[in-house]
Design a protein around this motif. Sequence first.
Motif, PDB file in Angstrom:
ATOM      1  N   ALA A 136      -6.516   1.206   1.288  1.00  0.00           N
ATOM      2  CA  ALA A 136      -5.336   0.375   1.008  1.00  0.00           C
ATOM      3  C   ALA A 136      -4.220   1.211   0.384  1.00  0.00           C
ATOM      4  CB  ALA A 136      -5.730  -0.769   0.081  1.00  0.00           C
ATOM      5  N   THR A 137      -4.607   2.189  -0.455  1.00  0.00           N
ATOM      6  CA  THR A 137      -3.608   3.078  -1.051  1.00  0.00           C
ATOM      7  C   THR A 137      -2.911   3.903   0.026  1.00  0.00           C
ATOM      8  OG1 THR A 137      -4.868   3.205  -3.104  1.00  0.00           O
ATOM      9  CG2 THR A 137      -3.252   4.943  -2.707  1.00  0.00           C
ATOM     10  N   LYS A 138      -3.689   4.373   1.030  1.00  0.00           N
ATOM     11  CA  LYS A 138      -3.091   5.121   2.137  1.00  0.00           C
ATOM     12  C   LYS A 138      -2.140   4.245   2.935  1.00  0.00           C
ATOM     13  CE  LYS A 138      -6.819   8.458   2.741  1.00  0.00           C
ATOM     14  NZ  LYS A 138      -7.891   8.969   3.625  1.00  0.00           N
ATOM     15  N   LEU A 139      -2.485   2.971   3.075  1.00  0.00           N
ATOM     16  CA  LEU A 139      -1.601   2.027   3.759  1.00  0.00           C
ATOM     17  C   LEU A 139      -0.274   1.901   3.008  1.00  0.00           C
ATOM     18  CD1 LEU A 139      -1.455  -0.073   6.107  1.00  0.00           C
ATOM     19  CD2 LEU A 139      -2.257  -1.774   4.444  1.00  0.00           C
ATOM     20  N   ALA A 140      -0.340   1.798   1.686  1.00  0.00           N
ATOM     21  CA  ALA A 140       0.883   1.711   0.869  1.00  0.00           C
ATOM     22  C   ALA A 140       1.680   3.006   0.956  1.00  0.00           C
ATOM     23  CB  ALA A 140       0.518   1.400  -0.577  1.00  0.00           C
TER      24      ALA A 140
END
Length: 201
Positions: free
Chosen positions: A88-92
Amino acid sequence: MKLYAERPVRRTAQAVSDLCALLLVAGAVWLGLTAHDQVMRLRAPGDGLVDAGDSLTHTFDSAANNADDVPFLGKALAGALHTGSGAATKLADAGHWQIDAVGSLAFWIATVLIAVPVLFVLVTWLPLRWRFIRRATAGARLRGLGEAGQDLLALRALTTEKLPRLAAAGDVTAGWRERDPDVLAELARWHLERLGLRAGV
């Protein structure tokens, strides 16, 4: 300082050219800012990615913290949830990258759309206006000096006026040498006309 010619036709032409230059610059600024705003709309998906990524990161982290309390499987489950938090952090991060890319693109598009017309005006219109102002101001100053200025204006007319006009006017060089007041006044008037000025003060 003479910003505009005294002769109506030339003064009107200068006013029109000044207005066109002003409208060109204003139009370029408006177009650049409008294009910037339109391109910045492309950051909406990036904003969505950031919001989704941040929300998922918070959800996974929260779930991982609660999973630690589950007997036997708590640590394994928390580790798996932390892996989801990393995704999810990579998505952000991808959303942030898109936002930065769109912002940079919007900036450079606006810069080019504004800079090119402004540089065109600075290279073409401004030198011509500055040249006129310098020459007309100097001509008006010489005109105000009376006979001394008239002599210089007449000499300038002799050296810059087109040969057919000088030839058609008769022996103006002899009149200038003899300091014939009529010839000097006529030559001075010619040069003042070329500068866009009237012969009278």
